[in-house]
Design a protein around this motif. Sequence first.
Motif, short mmCIF file in Angstrom:
data_model
loop_
_atom_site.label_atom_id
_atom_site.label_comp_id
_atom_site.label_asym_id
_atom_site.label_seq_id
_atom_site.Cartn_x
_atom_site.Cartn_y
_atom_site.Cartn_z
N ASP A 72 0.85 -1.18 0.00
CA ASP A 72 0.00 0.00 0.00
C ASP A 72 0.88 1.23 0.00
OD1 ASP A 72 0.09 1.01 3.14
OD2 ASP A 72 0.29 -1.16 2.93
N SER A 73 0.29 2.35 -0.38
CA SER A 73 1.06 3.58 -0.43
C SER A 73 0.16 4.79 -0.30
CB SER A 73 1.82 3.66 -1.76
OG SER A 73 2.57 4.86 -1.79
N SER A 74 0.67 5.79 0.40
CA SER A 74 0.03 7.10 0.39
C SER A 74 0.94 8.09 -0.31
CB SER A 74 -0.27 7.57 1.82
OG SER A 74 0.92 7.60 2.58
N ALA A 75 1.98 7.57 -0.99
CA ALA A 75 2.97 8.44 -1.64
C ALA A 75 2.33 9.39 -2.64
CB ALA A 75 4.02 7.59 -2.36
N PHE A 76 1.25 8.94 -3.30
CA PHE A 76 0.63 9.81 -4.30
C PHE A 76 -0.01 11.04 -3.66
CE2 PHE A 76 -3.85 8.52 -3.67
CZ PHE A 76 -3.65 7.42 -2.83
N TYR A 83 5.90 15.86 -8.55
CA TYR A 83 5.33 15.14 -9.69
C TYR A 83 6.05 13.80 -9.82
CZ TYR A 83 3.86 14.44 -14.57
OH TYR A 83 3.33 13.94 -15.74
N LEU A 84 5.30 12.71 -9.69
CA LEU A 84 5.93 11.39 -9.76
C LEU A 84 6.04 10.91 -11.21
CD1 LEU A 84 4.22 9.44 -6.80
CD2 LEU A 84 6.36 10.73 -6.78
N ALA A 108 1.21 10.14 -20.43
CA ALA A 108 0.02 9.96 -21.27
C ALA A 108 -1.21 9.58 -20.45
CB ALA A 108 0.29 8.90 -22.33
N CYS A 109 -1.16 9.74 -19.12
CA CYS A 109 -2.33 9.42 -18.31
C CYS A 109 -3.45 10.42 -18.63
CB CYS A 109 -1.97 9.41 -16.82
SG CYS A 109 -2.10 10.99 -15.98
N PRO A 110 -4.70 10.10 -18.30
CA PRO A 110 -5.82 10.98 -18.67
C PRO A 110 -5.70 12.39 -18.09
CG PRO A 110 -6.62 8.85 -17.91
CD PRO A 110 -5.15 8.88 -17.62
N VAL A 111 -4.93 12.53 -17.01
CA VAL A 111 -4.76 13.86 -16.43
C VAL A 111 -3.80 14.69 -17.28
CG1 VAL A 111 -3.92 15.15 -14.42
CG2 VAL A 111 -5.14 12.98 -14.10
N HIS A 162 -2.70 12.19 -11.06
CA HIS A 162 -1.56 11.79 -11.90
C HIS A 162 -0.60 10.92 -11.09
CE1 HIS A 162 2.20 11.53 -13.88
NE2 HIS A 162 2.74 11.98 -12.75
N ASN A 163 -0.30 11.33 -9.85
CA ASN A 163 0.66 10.57 -9.04
C ASN A 163 0.19 9.14 -8.81
OD1 ASN A 163 2.55 12.59 -8.90
ND2 ASN A 163 1.96 13.30 -6.85
N LEU A 164 -1.13 8.98 -8.68
CA LEU A 164 -1.66 7.62 -8.53
C LEU A 164 -1.50 6.84 -9.84
CD1 LEU A 164 -2.87 5.64 -6.62
CD2 LEU A 164 -5.13 6.53 -7.13
N TRP A 165 -1.74 7.53 -10.95
CA TRP A 165 -1.49 6.91 -12.25
C TRP A 165 -0.04 6.45 -12.36
CZ3 TRP A 165 -3.88 4.63 -16.04
CH2 TRP A 165 -5.24 4.92 -16.28
N ALA A 166 0.86 7.28 -11.86
CA ALA A 166 2.29 6.94 -11.93
C ALA A 166 2.55 5.63 -11.20
CB ALA A 166 3.13 8.07 -11.34
N LEU A 167 1.94 5.45 -10.01
CA LEU A 167 2.11 4.20 -9.27
C LEU A 167 1.49 3.03 -10.03
CD1 LEU A 167 1.35 5.29 -5.57
CD2 LEU A 167 3.56 5.11 -6.70
N ALA A 168 0.32 3.27 -10.61
CA ALA A 168 -0.37 2.21 -11.35
C ALA A 168 0.42 1.82 -12.60
CB ALA A 168 -1.77 2.68 -11.75
#
Length: 344
Positions: free
Chosen positions: A236-240, A249-250, A271-274, A293-299
Motif C-alpha cells: 500500500d502507499s500514500s505516496a501519491f 510530480y511522480l 500519457a495518463c488521462p490527467v 496523476h501521481n496515482l497513475w504513476a504508481l499504477a
Amino acid sequence: MLYRQRKLDTPHGELQTPVLFPVSNIGKRSSDNTPEYTDSIPDLSTAMVNTRAIRNRKAQWDRLQGGETLRDEMGVTDDTIVFADSGGFDFQNRKIDTTPAKTLATQRKIGADIFGTVDAPLSRDNRQAKNQRRISRSINLALEASEKHSGEEPLFASVHGYDPETVRNTIRHLEEEGTFDGYAIGSLVPIRTDYEKVTKIILAARRATDKHLHVYGLGGLTYQPLLLYMGVDSFDSSAFIRSAGNRNYLMPGFGGEPLKNIEDLSHLPCACPVCSTRTFETIREDRDLLVQHNLWALALELRRFRYMYSIGEELETYLDLRFQGNEVTQRAYQMAKQQVRRLT
Ligand SMILES: [Zn+2]
C-alpha cells in the motif's frame, strides 16, 4: 525467480495480485482527501483504510451505523476491494485502545474484504527490550484475532521485526498456532532508507511462507519494483497524496520532481488521462489533478512490470535498466538481487 502472479478470493470479488492498495484518507479534512480513482484506473479497484480512524470519527461512524456504506462514503465503486488495517500505526506512540474482537467487528461492519490484525508497531528509537515486548504483543493479538475470526474475509496477521530471524520465527509460530490467509509486514517505513535491512526482512518473510505476503507502507515508486521482484503479493502507499502535498510530480522510472523545478514546459511527459490533455500550468494549479496523476504513476509502474513479465522479458535486465538512474536505489536493487540469487 520470486516474482509471482496469483489470485485471492475476497467477498467483493477475485483480486489479481500483485496489487497496490492506495491509502484512502477517508473523512480527513478535505484537502487530504483521496480523489476518486476506481472508475478511471480500472485495474486499481482497491483501497487501504484505517479501521481505528473510521471507528473514531463519530459523525462518520454514526452514518455507517445508520446504513450508509463505506464505499459510498469513499466515493468508490461497490466492487472496490478494501483492505482494512487495524490502525496499528496510530499505536506507535500511544496505548492500544482496541481489542481484536472490537477491530474484527468494525472491519466486518464497514464491509472490508481483507482484515489486518491489531498490532503494536516498532520504533527505531525504542530499546530492543521494548521492541521485543511489542513483537510478542502483536503475535498474541494476531492469535486472538485468528481464534475469534469466523468469516470468509481473508485475515492477514501483522508481523513485526527488525531482523530476518525474528520475522521468520514469528511467521512460523503464527503458522503453527493460528489460521491466517496471509501475512503483512509492518514497521518498515521508519527504516525504509536502510535498503539492505528492509530487503533481508522481506526475503525472510517470503521464504517463511508461501501464503499471501503484504508489505505495509512501501508501495511508492522506488520500492514497488523491488517488492515485486522479491515476490511480494501486495503493498500500500500514500505516496501519491504525500507527494502532491509537497508539490512533487511522480514519474515512473525516475521518482519525484518538485514542480517548482520545472520551467518553460507546455505539457508534462505522461500519457495518463490527467496529463495527456491538460497543460502543465493547469495541473500545477490543481492539487487533485496532481494526486490523480501521481496515482497513475504508481499504477503505471505496476503495469510496466506486468508487461515485461508477460512478454517474457528477463526481469533482472528490466530492473537493471529501471534502477540505472539512481545510485542509492541501484545499490538497493543489487543487494536484493544477490540475496534473491542465493535463495533461488
Ligand atoms: Zn500523468
